[in-house]
Design a protein around this motif. Structure first.
Motif, mmCIF file in Angstrom:
data_model
loop_
_atom_site.group_PDB
_atom_site.id
_atom_site.type_symbol
_atom_site.label_atom_id
_atom_site.label_comp_id
_atom_site.label_asym_id
_atom_site.label_seq_id
_atom_site.Cartn_x
_atom_site.Cartn_y
_atom_site.Cartn_z
ATOM 1 N N GLN A 210 34.125 47.209 38.647
ATOM 2 C CA GLN A 210 33.177 46.105 39.108
ATOM 3 C C GLN A 210 31.863 45.840 38.212
ATOM 4 O O GLN A 210 31.577 44.984 37.535
ATOM 5 N N PHE B 178 36.803 42.840 36.608
ATOM 6 C CA PHE B 178 37.025 42.323 37.848
ATOM 7 C C PHE B 178 38.563 42.212 38.647
ATOM 8 O O PHE B 178 38.542 42.699 39.660
ATOM 9 N N ARG B 179 39.320 41.763 37.734
ATOM 10 C CA ARG B 179 40.556 41.771 38.526
ATOM 11 C C ARG B 179 41.219 43.044 38.621
ATOM 12 O O ARG B 179 41.817 43.164 39.702
ATOM 13 N N LEU C 239 39.430 44.216 41.880
ATOM 14 C CA LEU C 239 39.860 43.651 42.909
ATOM 15 C C LEU C 239 41.203 44.309 43.452
ATOM 16 O O LEU C 239 41.499 44.548 44.613
ATOM 17 N N ALA D 174 34.493 42.839 45.129
ATOM 18 C CA ALA D 174 35.587 42.381 43.953
ATOM 19 C C ALA D 174 35.851 40.861 44.368
ATOM 20 O O ALA D 174 36.140 40.215 43.648
ATOM 21 N N ARG E 43 33.265 38.710 43.041
ATOM 22 C CA ARG E 43 33.119 38.600 41.506
ATOM 23 C C ARG E 43 34.495 37.868 41.127
ATOM 24 O O ARG E 43 34.382 37.321 39.966
ATOM 25 N N ASN E 44 35.130 37.641 41.942
ATOM 26 C CA ASN E 44 36.682 36.897 41.401
ATOM 27 C C ASN E 44 36.453 35.417 41.951
ATOM 28 O O ASN E 44 37.547 34.585 42.076
ATOM 29 N N GLU F 204 38.514 37.182 33.394
ATOM 30 C CA GLU F 204 37.701 37.978 34.276
ATOM 31 C C GLU F 204 36.631 37.299 35.073
ATOM 32 O O GLU F 204 35.567 36.736 34.261
ATOM 33 N N THR G 207 33.675 35.415 36.900
ATOM 34 C CA THR G 207 32.426 36.014 37.720
ATOM 35 C C THR G 207 31.362 34.722 37.868
ATOM 36 O O THR G 207 31.558 33.856 37.076
#
Length: 824
Positions: free
Chosen positions: A577, A582-583, A586, A617, A620-621, A813, A815
């Motif tokens: 993160q 991010f993916r 997650l 996560a 952030r997604n 990604e 955000t």
């Protein structure tokens, strides 16, 4: 070459080096031999199966003096070099002038042992000057009576009573050894990470020539020349690509980089290593990082990338321009896209020669029988030769064992595993644990066994797995690689996928859970550092494929996860993160939270920590409401289980305030932040990083509610404390700088805001990369400052570039770029 065993001074020089400095070691060795000295060098004189620690001790006893090829890699002190280091200290004390440091790369720090010694500095010298310096400094090194008996050109000598079939690095098309002809390594690529060279490489002259023709043909201006190697498992595709790389290591001035491309995490790790080597930020998602690296490579076009064992061809959709790319793959469809060199079995004569080089003690007739048994499969022949070199098994008996085998590689691997079990059960245990990790390089180190630093790495790489003390670690690794069951390059060991699968299959069914648990304990000995610190991200990048491999293994073989492994897994989620992946972050956090909820229970502290990481996560997604729902439940459970003032509870409260603010509940978010800040100051202290996060978040709330002067005072204090505590370039410090610039702009101090934003943007580009979400936030802020100062053209250009980069990131990604606060 070395002679028979005897007292000290039997040979003039023993040359010690790190794996990647082998070209320097060979050049030094050849230069000394041509001058009439005798030299012992592992890559020339030690066969497969040689016990490396024992061979080292014998070499130190035989040598009149020892040359240490000094570079940053050498000074990292892997498990083998730690063993050398102890031996050097003993001999250096017993014999003044025994140890001769030859510096070949700039080193930031020199160990205490080497500081008093005069060294030979070859850094930056051309070949004539390097040769002059070396020979002048060593002129009185050896006794005349020794030099008279050890002239270059003498017949192959014996080592431990066995005739050596030396394998110089250059071979003709028929596989026969020629003169060494070692190239001066001062021209080696500025950046390269080639695995250790296989000095038993045999034949393949036609394939190497075709590869050279394809790569040096007319690809067109600015285009990348690509050569694909296709063949079934065990045909030696990787060794062929590696040999091409080493033969041309002086030809690429920008980079020559090896990428383990079988899995996406391995490819990402390789790209992160290349980014660091090129001086770029190791941050962002895989696509962002790859794009940044490729832009740098394309500036020069003088590079070679080797993608080893490609499975997903999409990894080749985007490549840098102007250089060379080699791809190895089992996929025949690769030939539809790229010029392809088929890699099949070796001609019989080359298989026989390979076996005799590797085994060192078999006749041509025995080698021919064994070549038939392994069906001329290069990897099986290499492993069979290593087996015979490292065991007392009669070649005829071994050949009969393999005679009816449908799969030469499987049978040679199984035979080697049986020999490993007989010779060193502890080494077999280590190999079984490593087989649960990814087929990627595994950083290993020894650890101290006494003193105040007991249990800590012996000067190893950050994030290395700690196996044992230096001697034990060296012995375990020696026997594994001696039987051809793994490869080693510097401080990293790799267990290839076919061997890895056979090793895991060989584990008794009732022992697999136990071995998997012990594999997790071994992986958890790694300490890559604080996951939010960019300097630690490369160590995390190297460990991430192995963490993911363990998660896959747990899907097939559920078992308890040791507490330290759970800590490493949580830290890995945090790293993904923090650096912008991010993916993947997650996916890993979600699977971890679901698994621990079922195994540990929803109220276990580690389950709650995984829930908190999952909430970040999810946010952030782009799923803010889902993050809020998850954190509300996590906060309630933490208050009940841990208490309202526990640091983890306060983390959940702080994060929930961020989600509330993003959803427009500003007053509620402010209240939570004020409460959390007061509690953190009481529990953790005013300078704790988490306390400073709460202070920064509260300043954001105050500014949103129009209290700009109060927000400015709080931000100035937080910025000052972070600079002192974390340093100028820490991501949290740069966040405070960006926030303070916003406060200055809100108060009408546009010039001051502009100056601070320009500085912050430059630092974020350097530390995080141009496409990191935080960098793009700084770029957007600076565009606003320029517009406020009526610099419309500059503002528009920067804003358009930022929008384009953000749109690209949405597909890669996601955000949220808004200033809503930081998560912990």
């Amino acid at each position: 070459m070395v002679g028979a065993l005897g007292p000290r001074g039997q040979i003039d020089f023993f040359v010690s080096h790190a794996g990647q400095d082998a070209p320097w070691a060979e050049w030094i060795g050849e230069t000394l031999e041509r001058a009439g000295y005798s030299v012992e060098l592992d890559v020339w004189d030690w066969t497969a199966g040689t016990h490396l620690v024992a061979a080292l001790e014998r070499a130190l006893e035989r040598a009149h003096r020892m040359i240490a090829v000094i570079s940053p890699m050498y000074l990292e002190r892997s498990w083998t070099s730690a063993q050398r280091y102890a031996a050097f200290a003993v001999h250096a004390e017993e014999s003044e002038g025994f140890l001769v440091p030859v510096v070949v790369s700039p080193c930031a720090a020199v160990p205490r042992l080497l500081r008093p010694l005069s060294n030979i500095d070859l850094v930056g010298q051309d070949e004539p000057e390097a040769r002059r310096r070396l020979l002048r400094a060593l002129a009185p090194a050896a006794s005349p009576d020794i030099r008279a008996d050890r002239r270059p050109g003498h017949p192959p000598a014996t080592l431990t009573g066995r005739t050596m079939l030396a394998s110089p690095p250059d071979h003709g098309p028929d596989g026969a050894a020629g003169a060494r002809g070692v190239a001066f390594p001062g021209g080696v690529s500025a950046v390269h990470n080639l695995p250790a060279r296989d000095h038993f490489f045999t034949g393949r002259g036609d394939e190497l020539q075709v590869m050279s023709d394809l790569l040096h043909g007319d690809a067109g201006p600015g285009l990348t020349a690509i050569c694909a190697l296709h063949g079934e498992p065990g045909m030696g595709k990787s060794q062929l690509a590696l040999e091409y790389g080493w033969r041309n290591v002086t030809s690429y001035r920008t980079a020559l980089w090896w990428i383990n491309a079988e899995e996406s995490t391995g490819a990402a790790t390789g790209m992160a290593g290349l980014a660091e080597a090129l001086g770029l930020a190791v941050s962002g998602g895989p696509s962002d990082l790859r794009r940044r690296v490729f832009q740098e490579l394309s500036r020069s076009g003088d590079f070679l990338l080797i993608y080893d064992n490609v499975v997903d061809k999409a990894i080749l959709d985007e490549l840098p321009s102007g250089g060379h790319v080699i791809v190895t793959s089992r996929d025949p469809a690769l030939s539809d896209r790229f010029p392809t060199v088929p890699v099949g079995t070796l001609p019989r004569a080359q298989t026989v020669l390979l076996l005799r080089r590797r085994a060192g003690r078999i006749t041509e007739v025995e080698a021919d029988r064994l070549a038939t048994a392994v069906a001329d499969l290069p990897s099986a022949a290499a492993q069979a030769g290593a087996f015979l070199a490292g065991s007392r098994t009669d070649p005829g008996t071994y050949c009969e064992t393999l005679a009816n085998a449908p799969d030469g590689l499987s049978l040679t691997t199984v035979a080697s595993l049986e020999e490993l079990a007989r010779r060193d059960p502890a080494a077999l245990d280590l190999l079984r644990r490593l087989a649960y990790l990814a087929p990627e390089p595994i950083p290993l180190a020894a650890h101290r066994t006494s003193g105040p630093d007991e249990g800590k790495a012996v000067l190893g790489r950050p994030g290395s797995l700690l196996v044992g003390d230096a001697a034990t670690t060296g012995e375990l690794v020696d026997v594994i690689i001696g039987l051809g069951l793994a490869t080693v390059s510097d401080v990293r060991m790799t267990v290839q996928r076919p061997v890895r699968a056979l090793v895991r299959a060989s584990i008794p069914a009732d022992s697999r859970r136990t071995v998997l648990v012990r594999a997790m304990r071994l992986l958890a000995t790694a300490d890559p550092g604080e996951p939010r610190t960019p300097a630690h991200w490369l160590a995390y990048a190297e460990l991430t494929p192995h963490v993911v491999a363990i998660i896959h293994a747990l899907d097939d073989q559920p078992c308890p996860e040791p507490a330290r492994f759970r800590g490493l897994l949580l830290a890995t989620c945090h790293y993904l993160q923090a650096c912008g992946q991010f993916r993947l972050g997650l996916r890993l956090a979600t699977r971890t939270h679901q698994r621990w909820t079922a195994v540990l229970g929803a109220d276990h502290p580690d389950t709650l920590a995984a829930a908190a990481r999952r909430a970040v996560a999810v946010y952030r997604n782009g799923q803010v409401e889902a993050a809020r729902t998850l954190d509300v439940e996590t906060l309630q459970r933490r208050r009940r289980v841990l208490g309202v003032d526990h640091p983890d509870t306060l983390t959940s409260a702080s994060n929930l305030a961020v989600w509330l603010f993003t959803l427009g509940e500003w007053m509620k978010a402010r209240g939570m932040d004020e409460n959390t800040l007061a509690r953190r100051r009481e529990v953790l202290g005013s300078d704790h990083p988490d306390t400073l996060t709460s202070a920064a978040n509260l300043a954001v709330r105050l500014a949103a509610l129009g209290e700009h002067e109060a927000a400015r005072v709080l931000d100035e204090d937080t910025f000052t404390r972070r600079r002192h505590l974390l340093g100028e370039d820490h991501p949290d410090t740069l966040t405070s700088a960006a926030n303070l610039a916003n406060r200055l702009a809100a108060l009408g101090e546009h010039e001051a805001a502009r100056a601070l934003d320009e500085n912050t943007l430059a630092r974020r580009r350097e530390v995080l990369g141009s496409d990191h979400p935080d960098t793009l936030t700084s770029a957007a802020n600076l565009a606003h400052r320029l517009l406020a100062l009526d610099e419309r053209a500059a503002a528009r250009a920067l804003a358009e570039d930022t929008v384009a980069r953000r749109r690209r990131l949405v597909d890669e990604e996601f955000t949220d770029p808004s200033e809503s606060g930081r998560q912990t």
